[in-house]
Design an enzyme around this catalytic site. Sequence first.
Site, PDB file in Angstrom:
ATOM      1  N   GLU A  76       0.790  -1.229   0.000  1.00  0.00           N
ATOM      2  CA  GLU A  76       0.000   0.000   0.000  1.00  0.00           C
ATOM      3  C   GLU A  76       0.830   1.290   0.000  1.00  0.00           C
ATOM      4  OE1 GLU A  76      -2.692  -0.637   3.294  1.00  0.00           O
ATOM      5  OE2 GLU A  76      -3.558  -2.411   2.362  1.00  0.00           O
ATOM      6  N   ASN A  88       2.084  -4.604  -3.426  1.00  0.00           N
ATOM      7  CA  ASN A  88       0.671  -4.955  -3.275  1.00  0.00           C
ATOM      8  C   ASN A  88      -0.107  -3.692  -2.891  1.00  0.00           C
ATOM      9  OD1 ASN A  88      -1.328  -7.118  -2.895  1.00  0.00           O
ATOM     10  ND2 ASN A  88      -1.182  -6.714  -0.685  1.00  0.00           N
ATOM     11  N   ASP A  91     -12.238  -9.936  -1.780  1.00  0.00           N
ATOM     12  CA  ASP A  91     -13.533 -10.101  -1.113  1.00  0.00           C
ATOM     13  C   ASP A  91     -14.492  -9.077  -1.709  1.00  0.00           C
ATOM     14  OD1 ASP A  91     -12.698  -7.773   0.280  1.00  0.00           O
ATOM     15  OD2 ASP A  91     -12.285  -8.872   2.135  1.00  0.00           O
TER      16      ASP A  91
END
Length: 462
Positions: free
Chosen positions: A173, A214, A280
């Site tokens: 991040e 990521n 998700d």
Amino acid sequence: MRLPHIGTPRRRSLGSLGSLRGGWALAALVACLAALVGAPSAHAADPPLRDLADAKGKVIGTAVTGSKLTGTYGEIAGAQFNWLTPGNAMKWGSVEPTRGSFDWAEADQIVDFAEAHGQEVRGHTLVWHSQNPNWLANGTWTPAQLSQLMNDHIALEVGRYKGRVAAWDVVNEPFNEDGSYRQTLWYNGLGVDYIAQALTAARAADPAAELYINDYNVEGVNAKSTALYNLVRDLKARGVPIDGVGLQAHLILGQVPSTMQQNIQRFADLGLDVAITELDIRMQLPADSAKLTQQAADYKAVMNACLAVSRCTGATVWGFTDSDSWIPDTFPGQGAATPYDENYQPKPAYRAIHEALGGTTTPPTGACTAAYSVTSQWDTGFTGQVRIACSGAALSSWKADWTFGAGQRITQAWNATCTQSGATVRCSNASYNGTVPDGGSVTFGFNGSWSGSNPVPMVTLG
Ligand code: G2I
């Protein structure tokens, strides 16, 4: 191209996992396959997700919590997935809560579990702004000290799992939504070079591990993903070790970016792998059949976007069950974001992943199936039935099991003997209807109580 490490294909099965079609008036149909007593032609049970993924050379992973890896949770984690990511266990705050004092217990446990189940591990995560120990986050460090701390941490953690962790989220991040660099301990102390330093340290500690950056909200083409694209393009051009990008994919129902495949492709065209690392898809609670159907379509769209690009290694879900998801804590009122519900029943999203990976879309012939339906419902009660039908197979006795997902209770049954213990219901044939011939069917019924919601459970025949 560094090849993704794919776990050895293994045949394990939890039994039959059928498609759940939501809505109280609709039947949940579960194939009753090889396990059936008296079935003359045994059919292989539905293959688990990992077998389908292995056959395609793809990753199907899940984040896990070490303390939960027993019982049903452990069985599903081991049987259905070929990669595991520790959800929290490898973060700096977990492994070195006090400076110089380490706790590797949960991380070791997960890596051991993965090896025992022929699975690969995605290490998560080495350099992040969050979940750092207080001593690190609140310390005052010179750039030289900070650089040393970061490099030592990477050398220690990556070195500890050398040869056992196939891929690392080295940097997590690094960007703001507008594509500018996030102001973090690392960026503020070391400038943007912290990223190249971290990757270089990770490569030195385990030359065989795949190294990733990521981030979230980088699934479609947008300012943030373009910043990530520019960064990894420049790192590669400079010879900094970088193998792939992780697209977290914490998505919202009905909002899979339309440019996802295009975005994956542009990273692949740089010669990088792309992994969906934290998939998700959250919704406003309560879940209902329309939302679960939409969610299944969304999961399938994500899987298809990945599978359409050969350098997309596959997808990891961020927790496989709604009972182990970060969503309700972070987004009050939202949830139901994973492929299994809180009682470990596969949702339509599970079936969508299964189908995207090449699984069959209809139950195979030559089997007995059980279909649950609610035939009427009123304020506190309902009447339901289960129809057991055989085609190409037959039964001389039967049991039908399910788990109620929302506190329902059976109050009365006919044409079967039903017992309920906690949420678990088991019904067995009456003396006069154990035989279900090839081409025939038997139906039994029951009354029950419900409140709040009355979701349709999956029935397993045994
Ligand atoms: O926030 C969702 C994910 C976004 N990308 C990076 C992932 O590492 C991150 O995972 C989540 C975990 O799933 C949560 O479980 O990271 C959270 C922290 O930012 C994790 O939450 C923490 C809670 O904040 C703590 O209170 C709790 O002690 O989980 C800890 C362990 O249960």
